[in-house]
Design a protein around this motif. Structure first.
Motif, PDB file in Angstrom:
ATOM      1  N   GLU A   1      32.556  37.194  38.324  1.00 12.15           N
ATOM      2  CA  GLU A   1      32.812  38.406  39.106  1.00 12.15           C
ATOM      3  C   GLU A   1      31.504  39.095  39.487  1.00 12.15           C
ATOM      4  O   GLU A   1      31.479  40.314  39.632  1.00 12.15           O
ATOM      5  CB  GLU A   1      33.687  39.389  38.308  1.00 12.15           C
TER       6      GLU A   1
ATOM      7  N   SER B   1      40.320  35.431  44.342  1.00 13.78           N
ATOM      8  CA  SER B   1      41.258  35.251  43.231  1.00 13.78           C
ATOM      9  C   SER B   1      40.972  33.956  42.484  1.00 13.78           C
ATOM     10  O   SER B   1      40.634  32.948  43.080  1.00 13.78           O
ATOM     11  CB  SER B   1      42.684  35.241  43.761  1.00 13.78           C
ATOM     12  N   LYS B   2      41.118  34.016  41.161  1.00 11.30           N
ATOM     13  CA  LYS B   2      40.856  32.839  40.339  1.00 11.30           C
ATOM     14  C   LYS B   2      42.130  32.028  40.131  1.00 11.30           C
ATOM     15  O   LYS B   2      42.113  31.007  39.464  1.00 11.30           O
ATOM     16  CB  LYS B   2      40.307  33.260  38.971  1.00 11.30           C
TER      17      LYS B   2
ATOM     18  N   GLN C   1      41.688  45.735  41.532  1.00 14.58           N
ATOM     19  CA  GLN C   1      43.038  45.688  42.106  1.00 14.58           C
ATOM     20  C   GLN C   1      43.960  46.634  41.346  1.00 14.58           C
ATOM     21  O   GLN C   1      45.007  47.023  41.851  1.00 14.58           O
ATOM     22  CB  GLN C   1      43.586  44.256  42.083  1.00 14.58           C
TER      23      GLN C   1
ATOM     24  N   ASP D   1      34.263  35.741  30.382  1.00 16.60           N
ATOM     25  CA  ASP D   1      35.075  34.559  30.084  1.00 16.60           C
ATOM     26  C   ASP D   1      34.383  33.297  30.616  1.00 16.60           C
ATOM     27  O   ASP D   1      34.884  32.635  31.508  1.00 16.60           O
ATOM     28  CB  ASP D   1      36.453  34.746  30.728  1.00 16.60           C
TER      29      ASP D   1
ATOM     30  N   ASP E   1      38.379  43.331  39.329  1.00 16.71           N
ATOM     31  CA  ASP E   1      38.256  43.334  40.785  1.00 16.71           C
ATOM     32  C   ASP E   1      38.807  44.609  41.422  1.00 16.71           C
ATOM     33  O   ASP E   1      38.955  44.686  42.634  1.00 16.71           O
ATOM     34  CB  ASP E   1      38.961  42.114  41.378  1.00 16.71           C
TER      35      ASP E   1
END
Ligand code: UDP
Ligand code: MG
Length: 323
Positions: free
Chosen positions: A24, A216-217, A109, A54, A107
């Motif tokens: 990120e 997005s992951k 969101q 992570d 992020d």
């Protein structure tokens, strides 16, 4: 046990934000920028921001450490590799010390401005305050449809119902967190675990924003596996379906067998029937393989769970100690 180098004011409640970061780097700065005024306004609380790296392969960790260097409230937990969001969140929750704990995405969101409203409900006596999104326009049509299908299916087969349009963004009381920590499973479908522990719950609504930066992951395939994980972790109904399904097919086969026997007795043997035999054989073969597949899903999970490996490994913790 995590140590608490914060010089916490006695009597002031501690609020923990738990933030998983995976590649990120483009979102880190925005995150701290936007969180700062929100926390500044919450001066009735001491705050900590537990950032879990992570296993990022970009410079997310360096940026987090730099941020922690500037701000003693920031803790960085660096995991030894990418363990996935559920494990990262578990790590952050285990390391947090707050009286109230809020998992939030890096992020943006999950809008930080909602936090005061979550806290308000917590102070009204709710132990869990869910943040429910009222719009899904930041998601594609496919994601919306598949998500709603997932919730319908999940809630049909699982005894523990998942509230729709609620993610990990929520406030949980320390007691709820302690209960969560008692769930030993290694494969963690957090939404399900959160729902499983129960407690007195309130809901606050918000509009979900687009990602601040980066992407997005969660690809379609990863979401599919996530959905499988969710359902198999919380329900054995799919296993039971096969018993009923098998019984229904056996009953049908028995009746059909009787029909054939009587037809043969009355009309004698009639040879043609290649097509129907082949169809039935292939159909049953397919059904059996699907049944074995479903069994395998559960057995594989039991196998992995039985190893009892840790959920995640921490490489290092960073936090600036008081000068
Ligand atoms: N994330 C993580 N590990 C992963 C994947 C994602 O820690 O393996 C974090 C990610 O950095 C973000 C949050 O989980 O803070 C949500 O991820 P993302 O925004 O990609 O998911 P979406 O909002 O698209 O569902
Ligand atoms: Mg996101």
């Amino acid at each position: 046990m995590p140590v608490n180098p914060l010089d916490q004011t006695p009597g002031k409640p501690l609020l923990s934000l738990v933030v998983p970061f995976y590649n990120e780097s483009s979102a880190v700065a925005y995150f701290f920028q936007r969180i700062a005024p929100v926390l500044a306004a919450l001066d009735r609380f001491d705050c900590e921001i537990v950032c879990v790296n992570d296993g990022s392969t970009d410079d997310t960790l360096a940026l987090l450490i730099a941020a922690a260097d500037q701000d003693r409230r920031i803790k960085v937990i660096d995991l030894s590799r990418n363990f996935g969001k559920e494990a990262a969140l578990t790590a952050g929750l285990n390391e947090s010390l707050g009286d109230a704990v809020i998992p939030i995405d890096a992020d943006l969101q999950d809008p930080p401005e909602l936090i005061p409203r979550l806290i308000e409900q917590w102070q009204n006596g709710y132990e869990v305050v869910l943040a429910k999104r009222i719009n899904r326009d930041t998601d594609s049509y496919m994601k919306r449809k598949t998500a709603s299908l997932f919730y319908r299916l999940y809630n049909a087969v699982s005894d523990i119902k998942l509230p729709e349009n609620v993610g990990d963004f929520r406030l949980i009381d320390r007691q709820v967190l302690e209960s969560l920590k008692q769930l030993p499973e290694n494969r963690r479908f957090m939404k399900g675990l959160f729902a499983w522990v129960g407690y007195k719950t309130a809901t606050v609504e918000y509009a979900r924003e687009a990602r601040s930066a980066g992407e997005s992951k969660f690809s379609g395939w990863r979401l599919w596996n996530f959905a499988l994980e969710g359902i198999t972790s919380f329900s054995t109904v799919p296993l039971r379906w096969w018993t009923y399904f098998g019984s229904a097919i056996s009953l049908f086969a028995f009746i059909y067998g009787l029909v054939i026997i009587f037809k043969t007795l009355i009309h004698g043997i009639d040879m043609p029937g290649y097509a129907s035999i082949l169809t039935v054989v292939l159909f049953l073969g397919g059904i059996q393989l699907i049944g074995i597949g479903v069994l395998g899903e559960y057995m594989g999970r039991t196998y992995l769970e039985s190893k009892g490996r840790p959920i995640y490994l921490v490489r290092r913790r960073y936090q600036k100690i008081k000068n």
